[in-house]
Design a protein around this motif. Structure first.
Motif, PDB file in Angstrom:
ATOM      1  N   UNK A 257       0.735  -1.189  -0.129  1.00  0.00           N
ATOM      2  CA  UNK A 257       0.037  -0.233   0.044  1.00  0.00           C
ATOM      3  C   UNK A 257       0.724   1.353   0.194  1.00  0.00           C
ATOM      4  N   UNK A 258       2.066   1.030   0.558  1.00  0.00           N
ATOM      5  CA  UNK A 258       2.804   2.201   0.617  1.00  0.00           C
ATOM      6  C   UNK A 258       3.527   2.966  -0.871  1.00  0.00           C
ATOM      7  N   UNK A 259       3.780   1.846  -1.489  1.00  0.00           N
ATOM      8  CA  UNK A 259       4.333   1.982  -3.013  1.00  0.00           C
ATOM      9  C   UNK A 259       3.457   2.227  -3.843  1.00  0.00           C
ATOM     10  N   UNK A 260       1.914   1.569  -3.611  1.00  0.00           N
ATOM     11  CA  UNK A 260       1.023   1.660  -4.837  1.00  0.00           C
ATOM     12  C   UNK A 260       1.067   0.334  -5.484  1.00  0.00           C
ATOM     13  N   UNK A 261       1.706  -0.638  -4.823  1.00  0.00           N
ATOM     14  CA  UNK A 261       1.711  -2.006  -5.831  1.00  0.00           C
ATOM     15  C   UNK A 261       0.413  -2.775  -5.681  1.00  0.00           C
ATOM     16  N   UNK A 262       0.074  -3.215  -6.699  1.00  0.00           N
ATOM     17  CA  UNK A 262      -1.134  -4.224  -6.826  1.00  0.00           C
ATOM     18  C   UNK A 262      -0.814  -5.585  -7.362  1.00  0.00           C
ATOM     19  N   UNK A 263      -0.983  -6.639  -6.622  1.00  0.00           N
ATOM     20  CA  UNK A 263      -0.428  -7.955  -6.882  1.00  0.00           C
ATOM     21  C   UNK A 263      -1.278  -8.507  -8.070  1.00  0.00           C
ATOM     22  N   UNK A 264      -2.598  -8.275  -8.211  1.00  0.00           N
ATOM     23  CA  UNK A 264      -3.338  -8.862  -9.019  1.00  0.00           C
ATOM     24  C   UNK A 264      -3.982 -10.098  -8.786  1.00  0.00           C
ATOM     25  N   UNK A 351      -1.846   3.488   9.393  1.00  0.00           N
ATOM     26  CA  UNK A 351      -1.838   5.054   9.996  1.00  0.00           C
ATOM     27  C   UNK A 351      -0.073   5.481  10.007  1.00  0.00           C
ATOM     28  N   UNK A 352       0.579   4.472  10.683  1.00  0.00           N
ATOM     29  CA  UNK A 352       1.959   4.970  10.858  1.00  0.00           C
ATOM     30  C   UNK A 352       2.760   5.124   9.621  1.00  0.00           C
ATOM     31  N   UNK A 353       2.327   4.162   8.511  1.00  0.00           N
ATOM     32  CA  UNK A 353       3.109   4.163   7.299  1.00  0.00           C
ATOM     33  C   UNK A 353       2.571   5.350   6.622  1.00  0.00           C
ATOM     34  N   UNK A 354       1.461   5.993   6.670  1.00  0.00           N
ATOM     35  CA  UNK A 354       0.826   7.062   6.105  1.00  0.00           C
ATOM     36  C   UNK A 354       1.341   8.327   6.718  1.00  0.00           C
ATOM     37  N   UNK A 355       1.670   8.402   7.934  1.00  0.00           N
ATOM     38  CA  UNK A 355       2.027   9.405   8.769  1.00  0.00           C
ATOM     39  C   UNK A 355       3.714   9.549   8.012  1.00  0.00           C
ATOM     40  N   UNK A 356       4.241   8.292   7.914  1.00  0.00           N
ATOM     41  CA  UNK A 356       5.824   8.674   7.320  1.00  0.00           C
ATOM     42  C   UNK A 356       5.648   9.151   5.932  1.00  0.00           C
ATOM     43  N   UNK A 362       5.590  13.063  14.764  1.00  0.00           N
ATOM     44  CA  UNK A 362       4.731  12.865  15.978  1.00  0.00           C
ATOM     45  C   UNK A 362       3.288  12.362  15.514  1.00  0.00           C
ATOM     46  N   UNK A 363       2.530  11.864  16.596  1.00  0.00           N
ATOM     47  CA  UNK A 363       1.030  11.485  16.219  1.00  0.00           C
ATOM     48  C   UNK A 363       0.210  12.245  16.990  1.00  0.00           C
ATOM     49  N   UNK A 364      -1.002  12.611  16.003  1.00  0.00           N
ATOM     50  CA  UNK A 364      -1.996  13.395  16.654  1.00  0.00           C
ATOM     51  C   UNK A 364      -3.383  12.655  16.165  1.00  0.00           C
ATOM     52  N   UNK A 365      -4.328  12.715  17.146  1.00  0.00           N
ATOM     53  CA  UNK A 365      -5.655  11.913  16.842  1.00  0.00           C
ATOM     54  C   UNK A 365      -6.092  12.469  15.593  1.00  0.00           C
ATOM     55  N   UNK A 366      -5.956  13.853  14.986  1.00  0.00           N
ATOM     56  CA  UNK A 366      -6.533  14.201  13.991  1.00  0.00           C
ATOM     57  C   UNK A 366      -6.188  13.634  12.591  1.00  0.00           C
ATOM     58  N   UNK A 367      -4.913  12.943  12.608  1.00  0.00           N
ATOM     59  CA  UNK A 367      -4.234  12.333  11.530  1.00  0.00           C
ATOM     60  C   UNK A 367      -5.097  11.509  10.694  1.00  0.00           C
ATOM     61  N   UNK A 368      -5.735  10.708  11.292  1.00  0.00           N
ATOM     62  CA  UNK A 368      -6.759   9.769  10.484  1.00  0.00           C
ATOM     63  C   UNK A 368      -7.516  10.173   9.757  1.00  0.00           C
ATOM     64  N   UNK A 369      -7.914  11.389  10.169  1.00  0.00           N
ATOM     65  CA  UNK A 369      -9.021  12.146   9.261  1.00  0.00           C
ATOM     66  C   UNK A 369      -8.415  12.804   8.098  1.00  0.00           C
ATOM     67  N   UNK A 370      -7.410  13.309   8.637  1.00  0.00           N
ATOM     68  CA  UNK A 370      -6.526  14.167   7.576  1.00  0.00           C
ATOM     69  C   UNK A 370      -6.036  13.113   6.601  1.00  0.00           C
ATOM     70  N   UNK A 451      10.624  12.080   4.063  1.00  0.00           N
ATOM     71  CA  UNK A 451       9.584  11.543   2.964  1.00  0.00           C
ATOM     72  C   UNK A 451      10.229  10.959   1.987  1.00  0.00           C
ATOM     73  N   UNK A 452      11.534  11.331   1.468  1.00  0.00           N
ATOM     74  CA  UNK A 452      11.953  10.787   0.255  1.00  0.00           C
ATOM     75  C   UNK A 452      12.561   9.520   0.582  1.00  0.00           C
ATOM     76  N   UNK A 453      12.723   8.967   1.826  1.00  0.00           N
ATOM     77  CA  UNK A 453      12.903   7.532   2.220  1.00  0.00           C
ATOM     78  C   UNK A 453      12.068   6.644   2.094  1.00  0.00           C
ATOM     79  N   UNK A 454      10.787   7.065   1.803  1.00  0.00           N
ATOM     80  CA  UNK A 454       9.534   6.064   1.922  1.00  0.00           C
ATOM     81  C   UNK A 454       8.637   6.435   0.785  1.00  0.00           C
ATOM     82  N   UNK A 455       8.846   7.627   0.009  1.00  0.00           N
ATOM     83  CA  UNK A 455       7.919   7.821  -1.396  1.00  0.00           C
ATOM     84  C   UNK A 455       8.976   7.751  -2.301  1.00  0.00           C
ATOM     85  N   UNK A 456       9.007   6.512  -2.985  1.00  0.00           N
ATOM     86  CA  UNK A 456       9.686   6.523  -4.184  1.00  0.00           C
ATOM     87  C   UNK A 456       9.519   7.580  -5.372  1.00  0.00           C
ATOM     88  N   UNK A 457      10.620   7.664  -5.808  1.00  0.00           N
ATOM     89  CA  UNK A 457      10.542   8.709  -7.215  1.00  0.00           C
ATOM     90  C   UNK A 457      10.381   7.902  -8.433  1.00  0.00           C
TER      91      UNK A 457
END
Length: 521
Positions: A257-264, A351-356, A362-370, A451-457
């Motif tokens: 899910x982090x890199x947008x891969x779909x196995x199929x 949720x932690x992956x998306x925060x990265x 840091x973690x905030x409750x509103x992150x899930x909504x964001x 961000x550049x370590x978890x979001x590939x170019x």
């Protein structure tokens, strides 16, 4: 060429006593001995020096005649006996019964640096599990597997590796679209490398037949050789094994899910007990962010294996493995507890992956909504997932929402198609995002670095693989080599390769091989 051979699997587990290589049902056996079909004119297209080194081979070995012969199936390495695994599985949610290695042949196990690997040829001919197929593979699918396995590794996604890609010299008949128009294509063979190729379906086969003796032998063998950290005994060791498989499977899905891969093709026979990605068929990366997208033409109607459903399918598949392990545990409660925890643990991990991905330390409750509002926005108009997250890292704490929008608008396939409401929604979200990063102690540079370590170019977009296939069909492997090198450093800027940091071109939107693919290979 010197490999340090292990023959644990074929020594410790029951073999099929019938060595006639014809399609049939195989009972009370974990594997069948199979000799690869000798190709008429094998030739090496590409080999991974890194994978060769991993299993104890050198650059000189790669260039040797022995390497060509062994990894094309032309010769059997001394003191080894190739074999095909017997397993079953659920395909698209339906029980399929015995399946097995229909076009894969395990050459041997090897040990290097105290690590065990299994070497497997894909496309080296028929086995007793081939059913009505011929056991061969074609160049296009073999290129996709070879490139993707290595690309996934360098992205940090748990995966099989690919040692080599070879042409067989033999034509293979395939109907690429399953529309009654078969044609001959170039045959090819890939050597895949993994700790083992044991799948959920191996356990399902014996449980479905009530063959508890072989089921227990396989489970004990698997724990002994591949999960030595499990020290518990009796029934508890099977629970601990299932717990470990559940956790590594969850981790793998979060990476997808982090890199947008779909196995199929997330059938249970395509799920590794090691929590690694196996069986690269009609896979794809999200071009525009669409949780409902599947790359598999066979899955077009029901979209069972769509991007957004991969976590649910992983859990469904784990239920099937739990059912298979139940006879050894004879108590549903501990297995159910593990399954019940999966959903909760996935939500936390996601949720932690998306925060990265968003650059939050840091973690905030509103992150899930964001995050939820972001994924909804990404689907309002075609938005390239890879480009969006990569460019999001360039936003500064001092930027206005408009300046921030200008930095991410490159990711839209049709910016002019955004209506006033969508534009306002984006401005609002970006305003919240800028407020959120201003609450962080990270500087703009530190956040971008994170961000550049978890979001590939760079990812292996289907159109890139297809361009490579088209060139290779004409005997030109320069793009194969170029993409292989590009994808070794997917998080680096690589300004010399900027042309690959681009949205899918319009010509690729509906072109065969560039959007959806069939299982034909």
């Amino acid at each position: 060429m010197k490999l340090h051979i292990q023959n644990n699997f074929i020594t410790e587990l029951p073999a099929d006593p019938n060595e006639i290589n014809i399609p049939r049902q195989v009972e009370k056996a974990c594997f069948s001995y199979v000799t690869p079909k000798q190709p008429s004119n094998p030739s090496l297209i590409h080999a991974s020096a890194e994978v060769a080194n991993m299993v104890g081979l050198s650059q000189e070995d790669i260039l040797s005649v022995d390497f060509l012969n062994v990894f094309s199936g032309n010769a059997v390495y001394p003191d080894t006996r190739p074999y095909a695994l017997s397993y079953a599985g659920h395909q698209f949610g339906n029980w399929a019964g015995q399946l097995g290695d229909g076009r894969a042949i395990n050459l041997t196990e090897v040990v290097h640096n105290d690590t065990l690997f299994t070497l497997q040829l894909k496309g080296a001919g028929p086995t007793p599990y081939s059913r009505t197929a011929d056991g061969f593979a074609v160049l296009r699918s073999s290129i996709r597997e070879h490139l993707c396995a290595e690309a996934m590794h360098y992205l940090g996604v748990p995966t099989t590796r690919s040692l080599s890609l070879m042409l067989s010299g033999d034509p293979v008949l395939r109907d690429i679209l399953y529309n009654g128009n078969p044609a001959y294509e170039k045959g090819a063979i890939v050597c895949r490398v993994a700790p083992s190729f044991i799948r959920f379906g191996n356990f399902e086969l014996f449980a479905s037949r009530n063959d508890l003796v072989t089921l227990k032998l396989l489970a004990d063998y698997t724990i002994k050789h591949h999960f030595p950290e499990i020290k518990s005994e009796d029934k508890q060791k099977y629970v601990d094994f299932f717990q470990t498989v559940s956790q590594t499977t969850l981790d793998m899905i979060i990476h997808w899910q982090r890199v947008g891969f779909v196995h199929g093709v997330m059938n249970t026979d395509n799920m590794s007990i090691h929590g690694i990605t196996i069986d690269y068929g009609p896979y794809g990366w999200l071009e525009d962010y669409d949780s409902g997208w599947t790359p598999n033409t066979t899955d077009r109607q029901h979209k069972r294996y769509r991007f957004g459903n991969q976590p649910n399918i992983a859990l469904w598949n784990l239920y099937q493995l739990a059912n298979a392990m139940f006879p050894l545990v004879n108590d549903a409660k501990p297995l159910e507890e593990i399954l019940n925890d999966f959903g909760t643990n996935y939500k936390v991990g996601y949720l932690n992956m998306m925060r990265n991905k968003l650059g939050f330390k840091t973690t905030k409750e509103e992150d899930a909504v964001l995050i939820e509002s972001l994924t909804e926005l990404l689907q309002l108009a075609e938005t390239d997932m890879t480009i969006f997250f990569r460019n999001l890292a360039t936003i500064l704490k001092t930027d206005s929402a408009q300046i921030a929008f200008d930095k991410i608008k490159e990711s839209f396939y049709n910016e002019k198609g955004l209506d006033e409401s969508a534009l306002n929604n984006w401005q609002t979200w970006l305003g919240y995002y800028i407020d959120r990063i201003n609450g962080e102690t990270l500087s703009d540079d530190e956040r971008k670095e994170l961000m550049d370590t978890v979001n590939p170019k760079y990812v292996l977009r289907n159109y890139m693989a297809q361009l490579c296939i088209d060139a290779a069909d004409k005997g030109d492997y320069s793009l194969l080599n170029e993409l292989n090198e590009l994808l070794k450093k997917p998080y680096d800027e690589q300004p010399e390769n900027q042309k690959w940091f681009a949205k899918r071109p319009d010509w690729a939107r509906d072109k065969v091989g560039c959007s959806m693919l069939s299982c034909s290979s």
